[in-house]
Every structure is written in C-alpha cells, then in structure tokens.
Design an enzyme around this catalytic site. Structure first.
Site, PDB file in Angstrom:
ATOM      1  CG  ASP A   1      -2.180   0.839   0.962  1.00 49.48           C
ATOM      2  OD1 ASP A   1      -2.764   0.720  -0.138  1.00 49.48           O
ATOM      3  OD2 ASP A   1      -2.549   1.641   1.839  1.00 49.48           O
TER       4      ASP A   1
ATOM      5  CB  CYS B   1      -8.660   4.969  -3.797  1.00 49.59           C
ATOM      6  SG  CYS B   1      -8.024   4.386  -5.350  1.00 49.59           S
TER       7      CYS B   1
ATOM      8  CE1 TYR C   1      -8.491   0.731   0.534  1.00 45.24           C
ATOM      9  CE2 TYR C   1      -7.279   1.547   2.431  1.00 45.24           C
ATOM     10  CZ  TYR C   1      -7.386   0.680   1.378  1.00 45.24           C
ATOM     11  OH  TYR C   1      -6.397  -0.250   1.161  1.00 45.24           O
TER      12      TYR C   1
ATOM     13  CE1 TYR D   1      -7.060   5.113   4.535  1.00 47.78           C
ATOM     14  CE2 TYR D   1      -6.336   3.394   6.041  1.00 47.78           C
ATOM     15  CZ  TYR D   1      -6.069   4.280   5.016  1.00 47.78           C
ATOM     16  OH  TYR D   1      -4.794   4.348   4.484  1.00 47.78           O
TER      17      TYR D   1
ATOM     18  CD  GLU E   1      -9.295   0.274  -3.595  1.00 43.94           C
ATOM     19  OE1 GLU E   1      -9.304  -0.235  -2.460  1.00 43.94           O
ATOM     20  OE2 GLU E   1      -8.384   1.026  -3.973  1.00 43.94           O
TER      21      GLU E   1
HETATM   22  C1  LIG Z   1      -5.221   0.176  -2.393  1.00 43.73           C
HETATM   23  C2  LIG Z   1      -5.708   1.374  -1.648  1.00 43.73           C
HETATM   24  N1  LIG Z   1      -6.871   1.938  -2.011  1.00 43.73           N
HETATM   25  C3  LIG Z   1      -7.317   3.030  -1.370  1.00 43.73           C
HETATM   26  C4  LIG Z   1      -6.611   3.600  -0.328  1.00 43.73           C
HETATM   27  C5  LIG Z   1      -7.154   4.785   0.397  1.00 43.73           C
HETATM   28  O1  LIG Z   1      -6.368   5.884   0.244  1.00 43.73           O
HETATM   29  C6  LIG Z   1      -5.390   2.989   0.013  1.00 43.73           C
HETATM   30  N2  LIG Z   1      -4.635   3.467   1.020  1.00 43.73           N
HETATM   31  N3  LIG Z   1      -4.975   1.878  -0.659  1.00 43.73           N
END
Ligand SMILES: Cc1ncc(CO)c(N)n1
Length: 285
Positions: A106, A197, A201, A228, A270
């Site tokens: 990430d 994203c 999240y 989040y 995702e």
């Molecule tokens: C793969 C992924 N998608 C979304 C986010 C949210 O910013 C993240 N940190 N990582």
C-alpha cells in the site's frame, strides 16, 4: 391494499418534499471542505437530497451520477466488505504478516496514488479546486502515509525499505491504469478512476467501526480503523463525490459511460488488491 397504496403515496410525497427542500447555495469546494471538516455529514450517502433532484422541465426524478456509480459497483463493494482480509481488520484476527505485506504494497501504491492528486491540480479548472487537490496530495504524503511509516517502525522496517517495495503485478496494473487515465483523460475521468480508493476505504472504515464497536480500540488495527472511518478522511471522499457530480451534470451519456467504466474497473482493482495481499500473490517468474 388501500393502506399499502396510501403508504406508497406518503413515501412519494415525502420524497418530493425532500427533493424540494431548499438546497444551500453552492459554495466553493474550499468552503465545502471547511464545513465537512467540522463534521457536518448530514445526509451524505444515505440522504436522498444529496442524490436526487427534480428535473424542472419534465418533473422526472434524476439520479445523481455518484449514486449511479454506487449502484453500479454495489455487489463488488459488498464482496469487498466480506473479504476475509477486511473482516480480519475488524475482528482483529488478521495475521500480522498479512498486514505487513499489505502495508508495504500500500505504501508504494500511495506514492503513485498521491501523484493523481498532483495531476488533479494540473487539470483543475479553478484555483479552489486546484488548492483542494494540493491539500489531498499533502494529506496523503504526510497524513495517510505516516500511518504506514508508524506501523512499519514497529517492525523495524525503515522508510527507505518501505519505499523500495516492489509492487506486485496487480498493484502495478492498478496504479498504471489510474495514472494512464490521469495523464490522457479528462478531469472527470481522473476523479472517477481514483474515487473508489477514497470512497470505498471510507465505507470500509465506517462499516468496520459500526460492525465491531471495539475495533478502533484494537491495539494494532485500531489506528487503521480510526484513520479510515474518520470525518477528515471522509471529507475528502465527499468533496471528490460532490465535485464529480458537479462536473458530470448535463454530460452526454456516451461520456458518462466512459467515466462509469473507470469507476467499475478501479472498484474491481480495489477488491483484487485486498485479495492479492491476503493470498500473498507476487510475480510468478
Ligand atoms: C489500495 C488502496 N486503495 C485506497 C486507499 C485509500 O487511500 C489505500 N490506502 N490503498
């Protein structure tokens, strides 16, 4: 039967009332952000007024584009919510090794993701929008990625080591897809490709916090849930949603279909990202 019809009529009336209720004059995105930073989430996502409006000309109810997007990916997002990696974050049962694998992947994902905000600034058509994209870039580099650096430090993984993580095929495909859209597409396409994203999240964070009330107190995964599910994180998602709704208003169907396709594709990416880190997928050769 009559009762049923009456309740339907009541429902329809209340819907019309909802959509007819005075809508605040459009503020600049910066004003909107300040409002949202104060935690005013009234009606967002669930509120009908946020998504429906009456078309003055023919009286038909029009769906906001973001609701159409949400509908389109409902099943994918539902499946994502049920993924054992995501569930494991909520229950606290996720093996730490899986989380470390995720965090490293990430981190390099976020390096490219933050560039999308930089490109958003480049493609913005007014200064206010440009400034919010710059803020998003800053917040990703200094806020969100600090969460990852903090987790890494607990395991003696340095910032340098994090940065040197080699992206898996899936991670690379995801970021290249978004960067390609950002470079060659319109601002609307850019926003739509990165929106799953931010939005998904935030939904995951809120869903886990609601489903597992103690999850945000978890000594390890708690910080992740807190970040989040936070209003701060949510305010950016909401800003992106509202901006996309404004920008797509009145666009022809052929253009909306292209924008929608990006949202669908990155929603799939995702899901695949969670699955990839859960399974420990990497280059086969
Ligand atoms: C793969 C992924 N998608 C979304 C986010 C949210 O910013 C993240 N940190 N990582």
């Amino acid at each position: 039967m009559v009762g049923c019809a009456n309740s339907l009529i009541e429902k329809a009336n209340s819907l019309i009332e909802t959509v007819n209720s005075p809508i605040e004059p459009q503020k600049s995105p910066i004003d909107g952000l300040a409002r949202l930073n104060k935690g005013d989430f009234s009606g967002i996502l669930s509120g009908k007024r946020q998504y429906l409006k009456l078309n003055g000309e023919n009286g038909g109810v029009i769906m906001k584009f973001s609701l159409r997007l949400h509908e389109k990916v409902k099943e994918i997002w539902e499946k994502t919510h049920q993924h054992p990696f995501v569930e494991g974050l909520g229950t606290g049962d996720l093996p730490v090794e899986s989380f470390i694998r995720y965090m490293k992947q990430d981190y390099v994902f976020l390096i490219d993701y933050s560039k999308l905000f930089a490109l958003g600034s480049v493609k913005a058509r007014d200064l206010d929008t440009m400034a919010v994209f710059a803020k998003l870039l800053h917040e990703t580099l200094h806020g969100e990625m600090e969460l990852h650096r903090g987790y890494a430090a607990r395991f003696g993984i340095t910032k340098q080591q994090l940065e040197e993580t080699k992206p898996t095929p899936n991670n690379l495909a995801y970021t290249r897809y978004m960067l390609n859209v950002a470079h060659s597409g319109s601002l609307e396409e850019l926003i739509s490709s990165l929106l799953p994203c931010a939005w998904s999240y935030w939904e995951i964070g809120k869903m886990l916090a609601a489903k597992y009330p103690l999850a945000s107190e978890h000594p390890f995964y708690g910080d992740w849930i807190k970040m989040y599910s936070s209003d701060d994180f949510g305010s950016f998602a909401v800003w992106l949603i509202e901006l996309l709704d404004q920008l797509t208003d009145g666009k022809p169907e052929w253009e909306l279909a292209i924008i929608e396709e990006h949202f669908l594709t990155t929603s799939r990416f995702e899901y695949m990202f969670w699955d990839m880190v859960y399974r420990g997928e990497d280059w086969p050769v």
